[in-house]
Design a protein around this motif. Structure first.
Motif, PDB file in Angstrom:
ATOM      1  N   ARG A  22      17.196  -0.640  17.391  1.00  0.00           N
ATOM      2  CA  ARG A  22      18.219  -0.996  16.275  1.00  0.00           C
ATOM      3  C   ARG A  22      19.554   0.079  16.533  1.00  0.00           C
ATOM      4  O   ARG A  22      19.034   1.173  17.214  1.00  0.00           O
ATOM      5  CB  ARG A  22      17.849  -0.702  14.859  1.00  0.00           C
ATOM      6  N   ARG A  23      20.660  -0.337  16.089  1.00  0.00           N
ATOM      7  CA  ARG A  23      21.888   0.399  16.422  1.00  0.00           C
ATOM      8  C   ARG A  23      22.256   1.085  15.126  1.00  0.00           C
ATOM      9  O   ARG A  23      22.155   0.365  14.031  1.00  0.00           O
ATOM     10  CB  ARG A  23      23.044  -0.197  17.042  1.00  0.00           C
ATOM     11  N   GLY A  24      22.720   2.181  15.169  1.00  0.00           N
ATOM     12  CA  GLY A  24      23.605   2.806  14.147  1.00  0.00           C
ATOM     13  C   GLY A  24      24.657   3.770  14.549  1.00  0.00           C
ATOM     14  O   GLY A  24      24.710   3.969  15.670  1.00  0.00           O
ATOM     15  N   ASP A  25      25.439   4.126  13.681  1.00  0.00           N
ATOM     16  CA  ASP A  25      26.365   5.182  13.990  1.00  0.00           C
ATOM     17  C   ASP A  25      25.524   6.568  14.591  1.00  0.00           C
ATOM     18  O   ASP A  25      24.866   7.138  13.999  1.00  0.00           O
ATOM     19  CB  ASP A  25      27.284   5.684  12.765  1.00  0.00           C
ATOM     20  N   PRO A  26      25.953   6.799  15.876  1.00  0.00           N
ATOM     21  CA  PRO A  26      25.209   7.767  16.516  1.00  0.00           C
ATOM     22  C   PRO A  26      25.376   9.210  15.720  1.00  0.00           C
ATOM     23  O   PRO A  26      24.232  10.136  15.936  1.00  0.00           O
ATOM     24  CB  PRO A  26      25.957   8.077  17.851  1.00  0.00           C
ATOM     25  N   ALA A  27      26.304   9.421  15.250  1.00  0.00           N
ATOM     26  CA  ALA A  27      26.621  10.647  14.369  1.00  0.00           C
ATOM     27  C   ALA A  27      25.726  10.744  13.292  1.00  0.00           C
ATOM     28  O   ALA A  27      24.968  11.956  12.932  1.00  0.00           O
ATOM     29  CB  ALA A  27      27.979  11.148  14.186  1.00  0.00           C
ATOM     30  N   VAL A  28      25.573   9.715  12.494  1.00  0.00           N
ATOM     31  CA  VAL A  28      24.815   9.830  11.511  1.00  0.00           C
ATOM     32  C   VAL A  28      23.253   9.579  11.742  1.00  0.00           C
ATOM     33  O   VAL A  28      22.465  10.590  11.198  1.00  0.00           O
ATOM     34  CB  VAL A  28      24.997   8.530  10.719  1.00  0.00           C
ATOM     35  N   ILE A  29      22.742   9.221  12.902  1.00  0.00           N
ATOM     36  CA  ILE A  29      21.613   8.979  13.161  1.00  0.00           C
ATOM     37  C   ILE A  29      21.234  10.414  13.840  1.00  0.00           C
ATOM     38  O   ILE A  29      20.158  10.953  13.525  1.00  0.00           O
ATOM     39  CB  ILE A  29      21.637   8.044  14.659  1.00  0.00           C
ATOM     40  N   ALA A  30      22.095  11.193  14.436  1.00  0.00           N
ATOM     41  CA  ALA A  30      21.561  12.475  15.225  1.00  0.00           C
ATOM     42  C   ALA A  30      21.606  13.649  14.003  1.00  0.00           C
ATOM     43  O   ALA A  30      20.974  14.372  14.147  1.00  0.00           O
ATOM     44  CB  ALA A  30      22.759  12.786  16.088  1.00  0.00           C
ATOM     45  N   ALA A  31      22.567  13.402  12.778  1.00  0.00           N
ATOM     46  CA  ALA A  31      22.400  14.294  11.784  1.00  0.00           C
ATOM     47  C   ALA A  31      21.073  14.063  11.195  1.00  0.00           C
ATOM     48  O   ALA A  31      20.356  15.044  10.483  1.00  0.00           O
ATOM     49  CB  ALA A  31      23.543  14.030  11.104  1.00  0.00           C
ATOM     50  N   ALA A  32      20.691  12.940  10.723  1.00  0.00           N
ATOM     51  CA  ALA A  32      19.382  12.801  10.154  1.00  0.00           C
ATOM     52  C   ALA A  32      18.269  13.306  11.110  1.00  0.00           C
ATOM     53  O   ALA A  32      17.370  13.775  10.246  1.00  0.00           O
ATOM     54  CB  ALA A  32      19.333  10.877   9.990  1.00  0.00           C
ATOM     55  N   TYR A  33      18.407  12.823  12.191  1.00  0.00           N
ATOM     56  CA  TYR A  33      17.205  13.327  13.004  1.00  0.00           C
ATOM     57  C   TYR A  33      17.117  14.810  13.119  1.00  0.00           C
ATOM     58  O   TYR A  33      15.960  15.469  13.158  1.00  0.00           O
ATOM     59  CB  TYR A  33      17.398  12.969  14.418  1.00  0.00           C
ATOM     60  N   GLU A  35      17.260  17.007  10.580  1.00  0.00           N
ATOM     61  CA  GLU A  35      16.810  17.120   9.546  1.00  0.00           C
ATOM     62  C   GLU A  35      15.121  16.902   9.420  1.00  0.00           C
ATOM     63  O   GLU A  35      14.784  15.684   9.713  1.00  0.00           O
ATOM     64  CB  GLU A  35      17.381  16.347   8.362  1.00  0.00           C
ATOM     65  N   PRO A  36      14.306  18.074   9.857  1.00  0.00           N
ATOM     66  CA  PRO A  36      12.820  17.580   9.698  1.00  0.00           C
ATOM     67  C   PRO A  36      12.196  16.840   8.577  1.00  0.00           C
ATOM     68  O   PRO A  36      11.484  15.990   9.031  1.00  0.00           O
ATOM     69  CB  PRO A  36      12.108  18.911   9.674  1.00  0.00           C
ATOM     70  N   ARG A  37      12.674  16.742   7.517  1.00  0.00           N
ATOM     71  CA  ARG A  37      11.953  15.925   6.185  1.00  0.00           C
ATOM     72  C   ARG A  37      12.313  14.414   6.936  1.00  0.00           C
ATOM     73  O   ARG A  37      11.642  13.592   6.420  1.00  0.00           O
ATOM     74  CB  ARG A  37      12.595  16.404   5.015  1.00  0.00           C
ATOM     75  N   LEU A  38      13.826  14.127   7.197  1.00  0.00           N
ATOM     76  CA  LEU A  38      14.064  12.737   7.615  1.00  0.00           C
ATOM     77  C   LEU A  38      13.460  12.305   8.792  1.00  0.00           C
ATOM     78  O   LEU A  38      12.872  11.156   8.833  1.00  0.00           O
ATOM     79  CB  LEU A  38      15.590  12.642   7.551  1.00  0.00           C
ATOM     80  N   ARG A  39      13.482  13.243   9.858  1.00  0.00           N
ATOM     81  CA  ARG A  39      12.661  12.773  11.267  1.00  0.00           C
ATOM     82  C   ARG A  39      11.307  12.412  11.015  1.00  0.00           C
ATOM     83  O   ARG A  39      10.929  11.722  11.763  1.00  0.00           O
ATOM     84  CB  ARG A  39      12.573  14.285  12.040  1.00  0.00           C
ATOM     85  N   ALA A  40      10.455  12.856   9.774  1.00  0.00           N
ATOM     86  CA  ALA A  40       9.056  12.503   9.833  1.00  0.00           C
ATOM     87  C   ALA A  40       9.187  10.995   9.062  1.00  0.00           C
ATOM     88  O   ALA A  40       8.032  10.592   9.215  1.00  0.00           O
ATOM     89  CB  ALA A  40       8.608  13.479   8.665  1.00  0.00           C
ATOM     90  N   LEU A  41      10.079  10.413   8.838  1.00  0.00           N
ATOM     91  CA  LEU A  41      10.087   9.132   8.095  1.00  0.00           C
ATOM     92  C   LEU A  41      10.422   8.125   9.122  1.00  0.00           C
ATOM     93  O   LEU A  41      11.212   8.301  10.497  1.00  0.00           O
ATOM     94  CB  LEU A  41      11.149   8.992   6.989  1.00  0.00           C
ATOM     95  N   PHE A  42      10.176   6.737   9.088  1.00  0.00           N
ATOM     96  CA  PHE A  42      10.450   5.818   9.994  1.00  0.00           C
ATOM     97  C   PHE A  42      11.876   5.357   9.659  1.00  0.00           C
ATOM     98  O   PHE A  42      12.008   4.933   8.461  1.00  0.00           O
ATOM     99  CB  PHE A  42       9.588   4.500   9.512  1.00  0.00           C
ATOM    100  N   PRO A  43      12.649   5.394  10.714  1.00  0.00           N
ATOM    101  CA  PRO A  43      14.130   4.978  10.464  1.00  0.00           C
ATOM    102  C   PRO A  43      14.393   3.720  10.766  1.00  0.00           C
ATOM    103  O   PRO A  43      13.764   2.944  11.629  1.00  0.00           O
ATOM    104  CB  PRO A  43      14.796   5.855  11.525  1.00  0.00           C
ATOM    105  N   SER A  44      15.293   3.024   9.938  1.00  0.00           N
ATOM    106  CA  SER A  44      15.419   1.655  10.065  1.00  0.00           C
ATOM    107  C   SER A  44      17.043   1.534   9.924  1.00  0.00           C
ATOM    108  O   SER A  44      17.468   1.256   8.794  1.00  0.00           O
ATOM    109  CB  SER A  44      14.813   0.972   9.183  1.00  0.00           C
ATOM    110  N   PRO A  45      18.015   1.454  11.009  1.00  0.00           N
ATOM    111  CA  PRO A  45      19.335   1.421  10.949  1.00  0.00           C
ATOM    112  C   PRO A  45      19.703  -0.290  10.702  1.00  0.00           C
ATOM    113  O   PRO A  45      18.864  -0.863  11.501  1.00  0.00           O
ATOM    114  CB  PRO A  45      19.885   2.134  11.903  1.00  0.00           C
ATOM    115  N   SER A  46      20.535  -0.499   9.966  1.00  0.00           N
ATOM    116  CA  SER A  46      20.834  -2.105   9.874  1.00  0.00           C
ATOM    117  C   SER A  46      22.057  -2.221   8.974  1.00  0.00           C
ATOM    118  O   SER A  46      22.036  -1.592   7.867  1.00  0.00           O
ATOM    119  CB  SER A  46      19.791  -2.795   9.322  1.00  0.00           C
ATOM    120  N   HIS A  47      23.008  -2.773   9.601  1.00  0.00           N
ATOM    121  CA  HIS A  47      24.473  -3.143   8.769  1.00  0.00           C
ATOM    122  C   HIS A  47      25.172  -1.931   8.090  1.00  0.00           C
ATOM    123  O   HIS A  47      25.572  -2.061   6.915  1.00  0.00           O
ATOM    124  CB  HIS A  47      23.815  -4.256   7.689  1.00  0.00           C
TER     125      HIS A  47
END
Length: 79
Positions: A22-33, A35-47
């Motif tokens: 799935r695709r998302g804004d690369p900067a938002v994805i990188a910033a979320a990644y 953050e270790p607390r977010l990186r531990a969760l299953f990501p789901s970019p959509s719309h």
């Protein structure tokens, strides 16, 4: 060497732009990644949103905040 989890594989596929990921804004994805607390969760970019799940299969948990927006602006919504 340890085997990658589903969460790790999914993050890597999104970050590397692999086919089928799935695709998302690369900067938002990188910033979320970053953050270790977010990186531990299953990501789901959509719309234009980046949601995070505690589980890796449907039915989704839908009990976590999510991000809507891009590198210029974004809003974090609570559940």
């Amino acid at each position: 060497m340890t085997e990658e989890t589903v969460v790790e594989k999914t993050w890597r596929g999104i970050l590397e732009g692999r086919p089928g990921a799935r695709r998302g804004d690369p900067a938002v994805i990188a910033a979320a990644y970053a953050e270790p607390r977010l990186r531990a969760l299953f990501p789901s970019p959509s719309h234009g949103a980046l949601t995070f799940q505690q589980n890796t299969q449907y039915p989704w948990s839908n009990d976590l905040p999510y991000i809507v927006g891009d590198a210029q602006w974004c809003i974090v919504y609570g559940v």
